[in-house]
Design a protein around this motif. Structure first.
Motif, PDB file in Angstrom:
ATOM      1  N   ALA A 137      -2.064  -7.344 -13.489  1.00 43.06           N
ATOM      2  CA  ALA A 137      -2.267  -6.220 -12.563  1.00 43.06           C
ATOM      3  C   ALA A 137      -1.009  -5.365 -12.451  1.00 43.06           C
ATOM      4  O   ALA A 137      -0.981  -4.395 -11.689  1.00 43.06           O
ATOM      5  N   GLY A 138       0.060  -5.733 -13.170  1.00 38.52           N
ATOM      6  CA  GLY A 138       1.271  -4.906 -13.210  1.00 38.52           C
ATOM      7  C   GLY A 138       2.399  -5.331 -12.293  1.00 38.52           C
ATOM      8  O   GLY A 138       3.417  -4.642 -12.192  1.00 38.52           O
ATOM      9  N   ALA A 139       2.254  -6.473 -11.608  1.00 40.51           N
ATOM     10  CA  ALA A 139       3.290  -6.906 -10.668  1.00 40.51           C
ATOM     11  C   ALA A 139       4.572  -7.318 -11.402  1.00 40.51           C
ATOM     12  O   ALA A 139       4.553  -7.654 -12.581  1.00 40.51           O
ATOM     13  N   VAL A 140       5.673  -7.299 -10.654  1.00 42.71           N
ATOM     14  CA  VAL A 140       7.012  -7.606 -11.177  1.00 42.71           C
ATOM     15  C   VAL A 140       7.489  -8.905 -10.523  1.00 42.71           C
ATOM     16  O   VAL A 140       7.380  -9.058  -9.304  1.00 42.71           O
TER      17      VAL A 140
ATOM     18  N   GLU B 131      -1.318   5.454 -15.800  1.00 41.04           N
ATOM     19  CA  GLU B 131      -2.045   4.201 -16.024  1.00 41.04           C
ATOM     20  C   GLU B 131      -1.494   3.115 -15.101  1.00 41.04           C
ATOM     21  O   GLU B 131      -0.688   3.387 -14.230  1.00 41.04           O
ATOM     22  N   GLY B 132      -1.904   1.897 -15.354  1.00 41.02           N
ATOM     23  CA  GLY B 132      -1.342   0.779 -14.603  1.00 41.02           C
ATOM     24  C   GLY B 132      -2.375   0.086 -13.747  1.00 41.02           C
ATOM     25  O   GLY B 132      -3.409   0.660 -13.406  1.00 41.02           O
ATOM     26  N   GLY B 133      -2.073  -1.186 -13.393  1.00 36.08           N
ATOM     27  CA  GLY B 133      -2.997  -2.007 -12.622  1.00 36.08           C
ATOM     28  C   GLY B 133      -2.832  -1.817 -11.125  1.00 36.08           C
ATOM     29  O   GLY B 133      -2.037  -0.982 -10.666  1.00 36.08           O
ATOM     30  N   ALA B 134      -3.565  -2.637 -10.387  1.00 34.45           N
ATOM     31  CA  ALA B 134      -3.605  -2.525  -8.924  1.00 34.45           C
ATOM     32  C   ALA B 134      -2.256  -2.829  -8.273  1.00 34.45           C
ATOM     33  O   ALA B 134      -2.001  -2.417  -7.145  1.00 34.45           O
TER      34      ALA B 134
ATOM     35  N   ALA C 184       0.839  -1.209   0.000  1.00 40.62           N
ATOM     36  CA  ALA C 184       0.000   0.000   0.000  1.00 40.62           C
ATOM     37  C   ALA C 184       0.873   1.257   0.000  1.00 40.62           C
ATOM     38  O   ALA C 184       0.588   2.223  -0.712  1.00 40.62           O
ATOM     39  N   GLN C 185       1.953   1.237   0.794  1.00 39.98           N
ATOM     40  CA  GLN C 185       2.847   2.400   0.847  1.00 39.98           C
ATOM     41  C   GLN C 185       3.588   2.584  -0.471  1.00 39.98           C
ATOM     42  O   GLN C 185       3.701   3.700  -0.988  1.00 39.98           O
ATOM     43  N   ALA C 186       4.098   1.485  -1.017  1.00 38.40           N
ATOM     44  CA  ALA C 186       4.837   1.567  -2.279  1.00 38.40           C
ATOM     45  C   ALA C 186       3.901   2.031  -3.403  1.00 38.40           C
ATOM     46  O   ALA C 186       4.291   2.842  -4.249  1.00 38.40           O
ATOM     47  N   ARG C 187       2.687   1.530  -3.394  1.00 40.59           N
ATOM     48  CA  ARG C 187       1.697   1.899  -4.407  1.00 40.59           C
ATOM     49  C   ARG C 187       1.491   3.417  -4.419  1.00 40.59           C
ATOM     50  O   ARG C 187       1.489   4.046  -5.481  1.00 40.59           O
ATOM     51  N   ALA C 188       1.356   4.010  -3.226  1.00 39.32           N
ATOM     52  CA  ALA C 188       1.142   5.463  -3.141  1.00 39.32           C
ATOM     53  C   ALA C 188       2.346   6.214  -3.697  1.00 39.32           C
ATOM     54  O   ALA C 188       2.199   7.185  -4.441  1.00 39.32           O
ATOM     55  N   LYS C 189       3.545   5.752  -3.342  1.00 39.99           N
ATOM     56  CA  LYS C 189       4.755   6.444  -3.804  1.00 39.99           C
ATOM     57  C   LYS C 189       4.981   6.253  -5.299  1.00 39.99           C
ATOM     58  O   LYS C 189       5.486   7.155  -5.970  1.00 39.99           O
ATOM     59  N   LEU C 190       4.637   5.080  -5.798  1.00 40.29           N
ATOM     60  CA  LEU C 190       4.788   4.835  -7.243  1.00 40.29           C
ATOM     61  C   LEU C 190       3.811   5.711  -8.026  1.00 40.29           C
ATOM     62  O   LEU C 190       4.182   6.327  -9.030  1.00 40.29           O
TER      63      LEU C 190
ATOM     64  N   ALA D  13      -6.225  -9.348  -6.414  1.00 39.34           N
ATOM     65  CA  ALA D  13      -5.557  -9.513  -7.710  1.00 39.34           C
ATOM     66  C   ALA D  13      -5.427 -10.989  -8.109  1.00 39.34           C
ATOM     67  O   ALA D  13      -5.487 -11.324  -9.294  1.00 39.34           O
ATOM     68  N   MET D  14      -5.256 -11.868  -7.129  1.00 43.28           N
ATOM     69  CA  MET D  14      -5.052 -13.293  -7.432  1.00 43.28           C
ATOM     70  C   MET D  14      -6.364 -13.994  -7.800  1.00 43.28           C
ATOM     71  O   MET D  14      -6.385 -14.909  -8.626  1.00 43.28           O
TER      72      MET D  14
END
Lengths: 488, 95
Positions: A112-115, A65-68, A9-15, A232-233
């Protein structure tokens, strides 16, 4: 700021705010993985693939753009088929297997955009509770007892997933749970693990152990991340006829909701003889935390609880013996040439399967063999009906059930050698698989020796939302737990 | 119920796992520990109880009986220990 310390959640906000890039985050994890080799959490690393995926994510994020999960680096249990990448269920028999297809779960995550950072260690074919049965060796728990440098197991079978999340060498991980393989390692490492309702997550492309029990779910650092990952899963998948045609809710919305008036069941049968006083105290504290937030505590009875584990040790080996029949030295991986075809099968399977897997395949073969099928398998499936009925009755009195996640904290490698003693690790989790229900393990405190301990919440079918809602309340009261970094 | 070495040999054969004679006593012991553990189920009365076949009550999804996927012989055989012309290669089975 340490990028690897961020939750999803934190990384998502910063990204999304472009304060950090997906590439920076990915590089931070690649370098953290390099420094954590001693934990043996990864069995295959895919840094080049990770960088390529992060690059794509950055392009999307720059355009808003980008997924969850855009740009979030994940570890994948070695049980999930990943196209062109090491997929061996940590077994010798799948040596060199690189599938030509992608599992539905991992495809959903990439969509969903995961790496992908790499593949995670596990007990061979998910059979084990300590990660000691892996062909690639055991995994070390990032947690140690107070004033001790002795290694401990991370639990199993998703031991690599739990260690990687706990040690911050992935933001979150996929895992699978047949009898407790998500929840027990989560409890041993101070992480959150949810096994969703059977049918919520597609099993397609996930190496099968016991098909009527297997279900995938995430291991994460906190409850919110578990909600993000499960959303997402989960999917409805035409490739898996047991996947249920129900929309996937936005689980994150359940977090922060009041539990006032929620009825929490405490099953008296879980207070089994020999329950460690420390575990009992943790359980009572957990009930207190929920009561303080307005929940009502109700004692319930699940009379067939003690039969869940013996019934499991018929059903799971039986289904495993059937599922593992496909590893014959012909279609995948290892082959040990023999005098003829049968001899080739027998030599390949003797060399390719470890001891625990051989033991379970043989138990399964025996209970399914002519003359024993009714006495063992059918009987166990009938007991399963009774276990499910216990819960069906409980749901008229309560909304969610609270139990300990494990009978103890993490133990040392080699400490448990008797197979049945090892199976007892799943005593609190296995009923949930037998009844097909959702269950979440949430860290709730530390043992007197300084090791994480978890509580388990069990929900009604497809009521994962109440689990997230309730687990978040425990997390709020108990806090989150991070292992001291001694390995890097 | 407990298994003897002869039964273990038969089960190993059914499971297609090569077991040396010297391993039989150990395996019989291990299997008996597990089989004794599951014996507890004899205490449970299951008269008039149906075996659980599905944990969630749903109708099996049906679809038209047509080919929807396939045609990747190469992708399938690439994982094999030995293959030739998109066929799996095995030791000779017919004399």
């Amino acid at each position: 700021m340490t990028l690897t310390a961020l939750t999803i959640a934190q990384a998502r906000a910063k990204l999304q705010a472009r304060e950090i890039s997906a590439m920076e985050l990915t590089e931070a994890y690649i370098s953290a993985i390099e420094k954590a080799k001693t934990l043996n959490a990864y069995v295959a690393e895919t840094p080049e693939q990770a960088r390529a995926m992060a690059k794509v994510s950055d392009v999307k994020l720059a355009k808003g753009e980008g997924g969850a999960l855009e740009g979030i680096p994940l570890g994948i249990k070695d049980l999930f088929a990943t196209k062109g990448v090491h997929t061996q269920a940590c077994s010798h028999i799948l040596d060199g297997f690189k599938p030509g297809y992608e599992s539905t779960v991992t495809q959903n995550l990439w969509d969903a955009g995961a790496v992908m950072l790499g593949k995670l260690n596990m007990d061979e074919f998910a059979m084990g509770s300590s990660n000691e049965t892996s062909y690639y060796g055991g995994v070390t728990n990032p947690w140690r007892r107070h004033n001790s440098n002795k290694s401990l197991v991370p639990g199993g079978s998703s031991g690599g997933s739990a260690t990687a999340v706990s040690a911050h060498i992935c933001a979150a991980a996929t895992a699978t749970d047949t009898g407790g393989s998500i929840r027990q390692p989560a409890a041993f490492t101070g992480t959150v693990g949810i096994k969703p309702t059977y049918g919520r997550v597609s099993r397609w492309g996930t190496v099968a152990f016991a098909s009527s029990l297997d279900q995938a779910g995430p291991i994460t650092r906190d409850v919110r991340d578990a909600a993000i990952m499960l959303k997402a899963m989960a999917s409805v998948d035409l490739k898996d006829t047991t996947s249920i045609d129900l929309p996937v809710p936005d689980y994150e919305k359940a977090i922060g909701k009041s539990i006032k008036g929620l009825r929490i069941g405490i099953p008296k049968e879980y207070r089994a003889e020999g329950l460690a006083p420390e575990i009992n105290a943790l359980w009572e504290r957990g009930a207190q935390m929920l009561k303080e937030q307005g929940a009502e505590i109700v004692e319930i009875s699940l009379p067939h609880t003690k039969y869940a584990l013996p019934a499991y040790y018929i059903v799971a080996p039986a289904e495993a013996s059937s599922n593992l029949a496909r590893y014959d030295g012909v279609r995948y991986g290892l082959r040990i040439p023999g005098d003829d075809l049968i001899d080739t099968y027998e030599k390949t399977r003797a060399a390719g399967f470890g001891r625990e897997v051989q033991r379970r395949v043989m138990v399964g073969t025996y209970v399914l063999s002519a003359g024993y099928y009714d006495a063992y398998y059918v009987k166990a499936q009938k007991v399963r009906t009774l276990i499910k009925r216990d819960f069906d009755e409980a749901w008229s009195k309560v909304d969610v059930v609270l139990t300990p996640a494990t009978p103890s904290a993490a133990f040392a490698p080699g400490e448990i050698t008797d197979p049945v003693q090892m199976y007892l690790n799943d005593i609190f989790t296995v009923t949930v698989n037998m009844a097909g229900l959702p269950g979440i393990a949430v860290p709730s405190g530390l043992s007197s020796e300084g090791l994480p301990l978890g509580l388990q919440l069990i929900g009604k079918p497809f009521d994962e939302e109440t689990l997230f809602q309730t687990a978040a309340v425990i997390e709020q009261a108990a806090g989150t737990f991070t292992a001291k970094n001694w390995w890097a | 119920m407990s298994v003897d070495e002869k039964t273990v040999r038969r089960v190993a054969r059914l499971a297609r796992i090569k077991v040396a004679d010297s391993e039989l006593p150990r395996l019989a012991g291990e299997l008996n520990v597990i089989l004794n553990f599951v014996e507890q189920l004899n205490e449970v009365n299951v008269d008039n109880v149906m075996p659980l076949t599905s944990v969630v009550e749903v109708d099996m999804r049906l679809r038209a009986d047509v080919v929807t996927d396939g045609g990747y012989a190469k992708a399938v055989t690439q994982s094999a220990a030995a293959s030739e012309d998109d066929f799996f290669m095995v030791p000779k089975v017919v004399e």
